[in-house]
Design an enzyme around this catalytic site. Structure first.
Site, PDB file in Angstrom:
ATOM      1  N   TYR A  58      -3.337   2.344  -0.771  1.00 29.43           N
ATOM      2  CA  TYR A  58      -3.686   1.222   0.089  1.00 29.43           C
ATOM      3  C   TYR A  58      -2.322   1.204   1.106  1.00 29.43           C
ATOM      4  O   TYR A  58      -1.292   0.929   0.965  1.00 29.43           O
ATOM      5  CB  TYR A  58      -3.765  -0.177  -0.384  1.00 29.43           C
ATOM      6  CG  TYR A  58      -3.914  -1.350   0.309  1.00 29.43           C
ATOM      7  CD1 TYR A  58      -5.105  -1.500   1.502  1.00 29.43           C
ATOM      8  CD2 TYR A  58      -2.946  -2.470   0.735  1.00 29.43           C
ATOM      9  CE1 TYR A  58      -5.111  -2.333   2.282  1.00 29.43           C
ATOM     10  CE2 TYR A  58      -3.080  -3.467   1.389  1.00 29.43           C
ATOM     11  CZ  TYR A  58      -4.217  -3.124   2.240  1.00 29.43           C
ATOM     12  OH  TYR A  58      -4.174  -4.326   3.431  1.00 29.43           O
ATOM     13  N   GLY A  65      -6.951  -4.393   4.785  1.00 30.85           N
ATOM     14  CA  GLY A  65      -8.142  -5.489   4.427  1.00 30.85           C
ATOM     15  C   GLY A  65      -9.378  -5.001   4.545  1.00 30.85           C
ATOM     16  O   GLY A  65      -9.585  -4.133   3.522  1.00 30.85           O
TER      17      GLY A  65
END
Length: 511
Positions: A58, A65
């Site tokens: 990530y 998001g």
């Protein structure tokens, strides 16, 4: 007492509120502890390895998001970070003050030095250079939800690190790149993970909260002094502060305040005994230990939470080199700060509330122990301190609105991926405003009580009350006729925050 040091070394010891004040307000230089540099370098090497191995991580090889499942190729990793900063710099409103921004940078540096963020040491050193050479990014106050951290305001900090955005240098607001050039600092071209490492954290709410808590802790000391002076000039009953009562309700703050009032009024010729004039005083005098003490206990709790947060890592994802792990978690969530900041609002609002009630007792002829109406001898021709009490009442009323908790609200964001947010930065900003208002209320009380002392005889004051009376007179002369007072209120409030006055006050309390 404030530490006497020329530099604040970051990374070797946990940061304290004093450290934050020294860097943010006193412009002390910052130095990075050598042992932390290796941790930062190892963390960065691990990130480079993840990139080489084409791992899906990530914020490193994905979007952000709701776009966390969108894969980003390695050759676009740099552009991903630049786009992140530019798109997230959506701050609104007036800029944070210079001391707040300097505190933000210091706290972000401290968090990055733990070596769990994957950022290059060069970026951290650039932030330290900005502190040491006086480049202060323009960061708008509004726009943060307090999760995922303080994304919008921290993006304005990152813009300047990149040579973009706006900054202040030598008192002038200018293009961020120009400020960096004038200061002799080379902007940084962000690489993979670094944009996210700079903006994913709680340092804005924590910086605002740290400075506000520091001011509030000092305000609690001033509150004891001003209340003691007011109690004395109103011929208060000393038995309310004697230790027996407080020993059997042993809250630490209550016992400390009772001890302080007794110490401050030592030697007073104005304090009375039970039954001498009256059996007991009104609550705003008699219950000072219980009210001030409760706020002190709250402030100690808030202080402790701030120390934890100031010395924590609040990024996402987090790098654990020794465990060979990258973990996406929720350390960026501001709830651990949001609740203490709302608590700070309430605790300080109460210090101002009871102070305003004491101001009313000083000026009201029905309550002020035969002092002149509104503390002026020629009432009618002079209004005295009538409107000073209005001003204090206005501030405490405003505080009551501001003290409504921000942390009970949450608005989902990022297409409901981020479906609970803290509003911690709003809570911190409101708390800071309440602290500012409370200083002005306390200044009005000190101004009023010092004038009342002129009528009762300053030579009759106790040791501590004489000191605080003299402090007031150093900055505010006694004037019997009506005169413009607002600048005096501001001057007293500012002087109460001054670092030398804070030191002197603590030394007095220690006597």
């Amino acid at each position: 007492m404030l530490l006497n040091k020329e530099k604040v070394q970051v990374g070797s010891f946990p940061l304290t509120l004093e450290d934050v004040v020294l860097v943010a307000r006193n412009k002390h230089k910052v130095d990075i502890a050598e042992e932390q540099k290796e941790k930062v370098n190892r963390s960065r090497e691990y990130v480079e390895k993840l990139l080489d191995d084409k791992k899906v991580v990530y914020g490193l090889t994905t979007g952000f998001g709701k776009f966390s499942d969108t894969y980003i190729p390695n050759d676009q990793a740099k552009n991903l970070q630049i786009n992140l900063i530019r798109s997230h710099a959506c701050g609104i409103g007036e800029p944070f003050s210079e001391d707040v921004v300097r505190a933000i940078i210091l706290l972000r540096v401290n968090a990055l030095l733990y070596g769990h963020s994957g950022i290059r040491l060069k970026v951290v050193e650039t932030m330290v250079e900005m502190l040491n050479k006086g480049v202060t990014p323009m960061i708008p106050e509004q726009g943060s939800l307090g999760a995922s951290g303080d994304l919008a305001p921290l993006s304005h900090l990152a813009l300047v690190i990149m040579g973009e955005g706006e900054a202040y240098f030598n008192g002038e607001r200018m293009d961020g790149g120009k400020a960096m050039r004038l200061a002799g600092i080379s902007p940084v071209s962000l690489e993979a993970k670094e944009g996210l490492a700079l903006i994913n954290g709680t340092q804005v709410m924590t910086a605002v909260g740290a400075l506000a808590c520091w001011d509030a802790l000092n305000l609690a000391n001033w509150a004891d002094y001003t209340s003691a002076l007011t109690t004395e000039v109103l011929r208060g009953v000393r038995q309310a502060f004697e230790p027996e009562t407080h020993r059997i309700r042993p809250h630490a703050g209550q016992q400390l305040v009772a001890k302080n009032i007794t110490k401050i009024t030592r030697g007073s010729q104005l304090m009375t005994n039970q039954g001498e004039i009256r059996v007991q005083d009104a609550y705003s005098l008699r219950c000072v230990p219980q009210v001030h003490g409760a706020s002190r206990d709250a402030l100690q709790h808030i202080h402790d939470k701030l120390i934890v947060e100031m010395n924590s890592v609040t990024d996402n994802p987090l790098i654990f080199v020794d465990e060979d792990k990258v973990i996406s978690g929720g350390n960026f969530h501001g709830q651990p700060m949001a609740l203490p900041m709302d608590y700070l609002s309430i605790a300080v609002a109460e210090l101002a509330n009871i102070s305003e009630r004491r101001i009313e007792r000083l000026v009201n002829p029905q309550l002020n122990d035969q002092l002149p109406d509104f503390l002026t001898k020629e009432g009618g021709m002079n209004s005295g301190l009538m409107i000073a009490q209005y001003a204090a009442a206005s501030l405490v009323s405003e505080n009551k609105s501001l003290a409504h908790p921000a942390s009970v609200d949450s608005i989902p964001s990022s297409a409901n991926q981020e479906d609970h947010v803290s509003m911690g930065t709003i809570a911190a900003r409101k708390a800071a405003k309440i602290v500012q208002n409370a200083y002005h209320v306390m200044a009005i009380e000190l101004f009023s009580a010092a004038r009342a002392a002129e009528y009762k005889g300053p030579e009759k004051l106790g040791i501590g009350t004489n000191w605080v009376y003299s402090f007031c007179r150093q900055h505010v002369p006694h004037q019997e006729e009506d005169h413009v007072m607002y600048n005096y209120f501001k001057q007293l409030a500012d002087e109460m925050k001054d670092i030398e006055a804070v030191k002197a006050l603590k030394e007095q309390l220690a006597v």
